[in-house]
Design an enzyme around this catalytic site. Structure first.
Site, mmCIF file in Angstrom:
data_model
loop_
_atom_site.group_PDB
_atom_site.id
_atom_site.type_symbol
_atom_site.label_atom_id
_atom_site.label_comp_id
_atom_site.label_asym_id
_atom_site.label_seq_id
_atom_site.Cartn_x
_atom_site.Cartn_y
_atom_site.Cartn_z
ATOM 1 N N ARG A 41 0.855 -1.179 0.000
ATOM 2 C CA ARG A 41 0.000 0.000 0.000
ATOM 3 C C ARG A 41 0.894 1.232 0.000
ATOM 4 O O ARG A 41 1.954 1.258 0.629
ATOM 5 C CB ARG A 41 -0.923 0.023 1.220
ATOM 6 N N GLU A 57 -3.595 7.677 -4.505
ATOM 7 C CA GLU A 57 -3.728 7.035 -5.811
ATOM 8 C C GLU A 57 -4.908 7.659 -6.539
ATOM 9 O O GLU A 57 -5.982 7.780 -5.968
ATOM 10 C CB GLU A 57 -3.953 5.530 -5.657
ATOM 11 N N HIS A 115 -0.874 0.556 -9.989
ATOM 12 C CA HIS A 115 -1.522 -0.445 -9.133
ATOM 13 C C HIS A 115 -2.064 -1.613 -9.964
ATOM 14 O O HIS A 115 -3.265 -1.895 -9.973
ATOM 15 C CB HIS A 115 -2.647 0.182 -8.310
#
Length: 331
Positions: free
Chosen positions: A240, A269, A288
């Site tokens: 993360r 993000e 991601h």
């Protein structure tokens, strides 16, 4: 009898939805971008179930908007830091996730980032595309050897262990740091050594992060930790974004405190277009996509939908992160 209502917060191919449409009234958000918070709260009013992605913040306000009919929150991800699980538990709402299915896919990508950073693959690609390749040179785009190097793994769960298995093929020395590491038979089997955080920072040529995002792991890697790493070290993060302090990472890469970083996750993000990290050559930032294989994403959808259907039917979720909601008071 009316079918239960569910809101699915992102486009899912119709091939997966037939069973859900048969059992439920489905409100499917059709856009690639997540629904804005106000829209999300409007769309969940009165629903029996929510299928969310990690980009959807499911907090008390969303649960309030859904109301008393809400029976399940199914997250189409392994992580669930986007959901206020304690609040859901307080309300007796089970929360589902999709564990196990993306272990190998994510480990593959973590090792792909490691290799690409070590050998400066993205830089080399950009070098060629820019028309700068004029000759072969002894010192051109020199990288780091992977074979025989020391790999540090922070978080020795399923994905961390899968990364370690891949490292065996390169005869890497494997160190790991994990709160639970005493007498680990698997680690002993593959020759991995449990060490403290200070040791893993100082000795790793490549440091790969595989911890969930909790209060205790937020900015686990910051200025002090980066300063302990080798100047030739490479940092890889597929966990993360919040596990790494991005401002400290920028300074460390800019000033040569460490050599390289490869990220699949950022904070926030997506990473802002003008973030200082994007000005550096010695970093790879992917959007991601560690779990983004056809097979794995398909299985994630299937598991998330199975959790959703079980929840609206009042059945126990196949994969529940707060199973205490099923405990009954025996007194």
């Amino acid at each position: 009898m009316d079918k239960p209502r569910v809101f699915i917060a992102r486009y899912i191919p119709e091939e997966y939805l037939a069973q859900v449409r048969q059992a439920c009234q489905v409100d499917l958000w059709p856009e690639d971008l997540p629904p804005p918070p106000d829209t999300l709260r409007q769309r969940v009013r009165g629903v029996d179930g929510i299928l969310s992605l990690l980009t959807d913040k499911i907090d008390a306000a969303v649960m309030d908007a859904a109301g008393g009919n809400l029976k399940v929150i199914s997250n189409c991800a392994v992580g669930f830091d986007n959901i206020d699980v304690s609040e859901a538990t307080r309300r007796g709402i089970p929360v589902g996730n999709t564990p196990g299915v993306l272990t190998d896919t994510t480990a593959d990508f973590a090792f792909a980032l490691l290799m690409a950073a070590a050998r400066r693959v993205v830089e080399a690609h950009n070098f060629t595309r820019a028309g700068r390749w004029e000759t072969w040179g002894l010192t051109q785009l020199l990288g780091q050897d992977v074979a025989g190097a020391t790999l540090g793994i922070i978080g020795f769960g399923r994905i961390g262990r899968a990364v370690a298995r891949r490292a065996l093929g390169f005869e890497m020395r494997i160190l790991y740091y994990d709160p639970i590491c005493e007498d680990d038979p698997y680690a002993a089997q593959i020759g991995a050594h449990c060490v403290d955080l200070d040791t893993i920072l100082r000795h790793s040529d490549f440091l790969s992060l595989h911890v969930p995002l909790y209060k205790e792991t937020y900015h686990l890697i910051g200025e002090a930790e980066l300063a302990k790493m080798k100047p030739t070290a490479v940092l890889i993060n597929t966990a993360r974004g919040g596990v790494v302090d991005h401002e400290a990472l920028y300074r460390a890469l800019r000033d040569g405190v460490i050599a390289y970083a490869a990220l699949d996750v950022t904070e926030p993000e997506p990473i802002p277009k003008h973030h200082p990290l994007l000005t550096l050559e010695n970093i790879i930032i992917a959007p991601h996509i560690a779990s983004a294989s056809v097979r794995t994403r398909g299985r994630m959808i299937e598991i998330a939908l199975a959790n959703l259907l079980a929840g609206v039917r009042g059945e126990q979720l196949p994969h529940c992160v707060n199973p205490q909601v099923y405990m009954t008071d025996l007194e």
